[in-house]
Write an enzyme that holds these catalytic residues in place. Sequence first.
Site, PDB file in Angstrom:
ATOM      1  N   ASN A 210       0.853  -1.195   0.000  1.00  0.00           N
ATOM      2  CA  ASN A 210       0.000   0.000   0.000  1.00  0.00           C
ATOM      3  C   ASN A 210       0.887   1.243   0.000  1.00  0.00           C
ATOM      4  O   ASN A 210       2.111   1.137   0.018  1.00  0.00           O
ATOM      5  CB  ASN A 210      -0.955  -0.024   1.202  1.00  0.00           C
ATOM      6  CG  ASN A 210      -0.195  -0.109   2.511  1.00  0.00           C
ATOM      7  OD1 ASN A 210       0.523   0.801   2.875  1.00  0.00           O
ATOM      8  ND2 ASN A 210      -0.326  -1.237   3.194  1.00  0.00           N
ATOM      9  N   LYS A 337     -13.568  -0.172  16.018  1.00  0.00           N
ATOM     10  CA  LYS A 337     -12.271  -0.878  16.004  1.00  0.00           C
ATOM     11  C   LYS A 337     -11.614  -0.831  17.379  1.00  0.00           C
ATOM     12  O   LYS A 337     -11.027  -1.802  17.840  1.00  0.00           O
ATOM     13  CB  LYS A 337     -11.318  -0.234  14.988  1.00  0.00           C
ATOM     14  CG  LYS A 337     -11.491  -0.772  13.574  1.00  0.00           C
ATOM     15  CD  LYS A 337     -10.451  -0.258  12.601  1.00  0.00           C
ATOM     16  CE  LYS A 337     -10.844  -0.685  11.190  1.00  0.00           C
ATOM     17  NZ  LYS A 337     -10.143  -0.009  10.138  1.00  0.00           N
TER      18      LYS A 337
HETATM   19  O1  PMT Z   1       2.842   5.964   6.537  1.00  0.00           O
HETATM   20  P1  PMT Z   1       2.253   7.289   6.125  1.00  0.00           P
HETATM   21  O2  PMT Z   1       2.398   7.558   4.635  1.00  0.00           O
HETATM   22  O3  PMT Z   1       2.776   8.428   6.975  1.00  0.00           O
HETATM   23  O4  PMT Z   1       0.666   7.225   6.372  1.00  0.00           O
HETATM   24  C1  PMT Z   1       0.170   7.127   7.660  1.00  0.00           C
HETATM   25  C2  PMT Z   1      -1.028   6.146   7.731  1.00  0.00           C
HETATM   26  C3  PMT Z   1      -2.182   6.709   6.916  1.00  0.00           C
HETATM   27  C4  PMT Z   1      -0.617   4.776   7.178  1.00  0.00           C
HETATM   28  C5  PMT Z   1      -1.396   6.023   9.251  1.00  0.00           C
HETATM   29  O5  PMT Z   1      -1.799   7.288   9.733  1.00  0.00           O
HETATM   30  C6  PMT Z   1      -2.510   5.004   9.452  1.00  0.00           C
HETATM   31  O6  PMT Z   1      -3.691   5.274   9.301  1.00  0.00           O
HETATM   32  N1  PMT Z   1      -2.132   3.745   9.815  1.00  0.00           N
HETATM   33  C7  PMT Z   1      -3.071   2.630   9.964  1.00  0.00           C
HETATM   34  C8  PMT Z   1      -3.351   2.066   8.586  1.00  0.00           C
HETATM   35  C9  PMT Z   1      -4.227   0.836   8.638  1.00  0.00           C
HETATM   36  O7  PMT Z   1      -3.783  -0.218   8.288  1.00  0.00           O
HETATM   37  O8  PMT Z   1      -5.426   1.029   9.137  1.00  0.00           O
HETATM   38  P2  PMT Z   1      -6.541  -0.138   9.298  1.00  0.00           P
HETATM   39  O9  PMT Z   1      -7.779   0.570   9.659  1.00  0.00           O
HETATM   40  O10 PMT Z   1      -6.529  -1.031   8.107  1.00  0.00           O
HETATM   41  O11 PMT Z   1      -5.988  -0.994  10.535  1.00  0.00           O
HETATM   42  C10 PMT Z   1      -6.408  -0.739  11.867  1.00  0.00           C
HETATM   43  C11 PMT Z   1      -5.291  -1.053  12.822  1.00  0.00           C
HETATM   44  O12 PMT Z   1      -5.008  -2.453  12.794  1.00  0.00           O
HETATM   45  C12 PMT Z   1      -3.977  -0.339  12.563  1.00  0.00           C
HETATM   46  O13 PMT Z   1      -3.424   0.043  13.820  1.00  0.00           O
HETATM   47  C13 PMT Z   1      -3.114  -1.421  11.936  1.00  0.00           C
HETATM   48  O14 PMT Z   1      -1.712  -1.229  12.234  1.00  0.00           O
HETATM   49  C14 PMT Z   1      -3.639  -2.684  12.600  1.00  0.00           C
HETATM   50  N2  PMT Z   1      -3.526  -3.909  11.803  1.00  0.00           N
HETATM   51  C15 PMT Z   1      -4.205  -4.043  10.630  1.00  0.00           C
HETATM   52  C16 PMT Z   1      -4.134  -5.230   9.936  1.00  0.00           C
HETATM   53  C17 PMT Z   1      -3.355  -6.301  10.462  1.00  0.00           C
HETATM   54  N3  PMT Z   1      -3.252  -7.443   9.826  1.00  0.00           N
HETATM   55  N4  PMT Z   1      -2.694  -6.121  11.628  1.00  0.00           N
HETATM   56  C18 PMT Z   1      -2.783  -4.970  12.310  1.00  0.00           C
HETATM   57  O15 PMT Z   1      -2.181  -4.833  13.371  1.00  0.00           O
END
Ligand code: PMT
Length: 407
Positions: A210, A337
């Site tokens: 991504n 979440k």
């Molecule tokens: O890296 P940059 O370009 O500075 O951008 C920052 C960002 C937009 C990536 C950051 O601010 C952000 O939003 N990070 C979380 C991105 C994400 O994966 O969001 P999500 O809603 O899909 O996941 C929710 C949470 O679960 C996150 O804390 C993620 O780290 C965690 N996760 C998700 C999937 C997985 N298999 N394991 C996880 O731990």
Amino acid sequence: MRVVLGVGGGIAAYKSAELVRALQQRGHDVQVVMTRAAREFIQPLTFAALTGRKVITDLFSQSGGEDTLSSAVEHIAVAHENEVLVVAPATADLLARFSHGLADDFLTTLYLAFEGKVVLAPAMNSAMWEHAATKTNLGILQQRGHVIIEPEEGWLACGTLGAGRLPDPVRIAEQVDSITRRKRDLTGESILITAGPTQEALDPVRYISNRSSGKMGYAIAHAAAERGARVVLVSGPVSIPAPHNVEVIHVRTAQEMRKAVFDHLEETSIIIKSAAVADYYMANVPQQKLKKTATRLSLELDPTPDILAEAGQRKGDRLLIGFAAETENLVEEARRKMISKHCDMLVANLVNRDGLGFDADQNEVDIILPSGQAVHAGPADKKDIAERILDQVATLRLHLRAVEKPA
Ligand code: PMT
């Protein structure tokens, strides 16, 4: 606060006298160190009169007897006595000597012995400022965690118009002030931060990933270290430099990120999960490169381990801060979440707007507190957003400590 001001040999050296005054007006006690070249531009007597202190000019200024010994170790004493080293003007020559660790006069020797905060205010001709060698040296110094106060544009002493002019001394004094006021409210915490994307292989050369650049997580890691925490940064593949004073563990896949996180769980008191972990991976990656065919290609993918959810199960009394990247219903989704993954706090960002979120220098977030209240921050530079997030983390930590140990 005790500040040592290093004056380099440039035409802007005369402004350093105003800087002494501006620092003193903010309550700082200033010791001046001058290079040999600086003394061609301004007399030590000016600084001695302003500070009421002897100006240090040479590494070996005494002759014979015990004085030689005290002079020879004076740079160590000055390094220990002062909390901030400000160099203004920092000439191209000084930047080069600092970056390469040369120690052939008092100022460069002091720099090597100095353990406090270093602030550099470069000033020089614009061609020298733009030169690749100067840029490389600045990059090295920035990576060491020094604060660089960029020169201003304007008419230079050489009669050209361009960047290279020493900023107003009051502006430099304000920067020194803001550094000395900086909070150390995360001292004693051991923080694990995840950042960047993961890459999940499809064959030996292709992968799913991504647009995460790692900037958000790296900004949090940098700010947390500045605020006194011990920081471990588990980073997916990114192309930004490691923050100063942070241990970086490089990983590629979600599985590797999971292992790195839980290998460090024991010693961690706060977990911040800003990484954009891929949600799917290919369990059986073909040994050979997938062949291009005219027909549609279907891939069979399995869910990756949800590291945040597992951390929620295993966190004990650690603080767990999740992130949520959403394109709609931001706060509602984030609250959902946060509860389902047992987070103490969650940072939600909309990721479908240009110039914010993924691969941008700025972000705008809602920080969801344990009560469910959303605190809005931004749009602002990611380094400012990082501070706002850590403000909430530090406040929550203090609150929980107070609840655990009533007076
Ligand atoms: O890296 P940059 O370009 O500075 O951008 C920052 C960002 C937009 C990536 C950051 O601010 C952000 O939003 N990070 C979380 C991105 C994400 O994966 O969001 P999500 O809603 O899909 O996941 C929710 C949470 O679960 C996150 O804390 C993620 O780290 C965690 N996760 C998700 C999937 C997985 N298999 N394991 C996880 O731990």
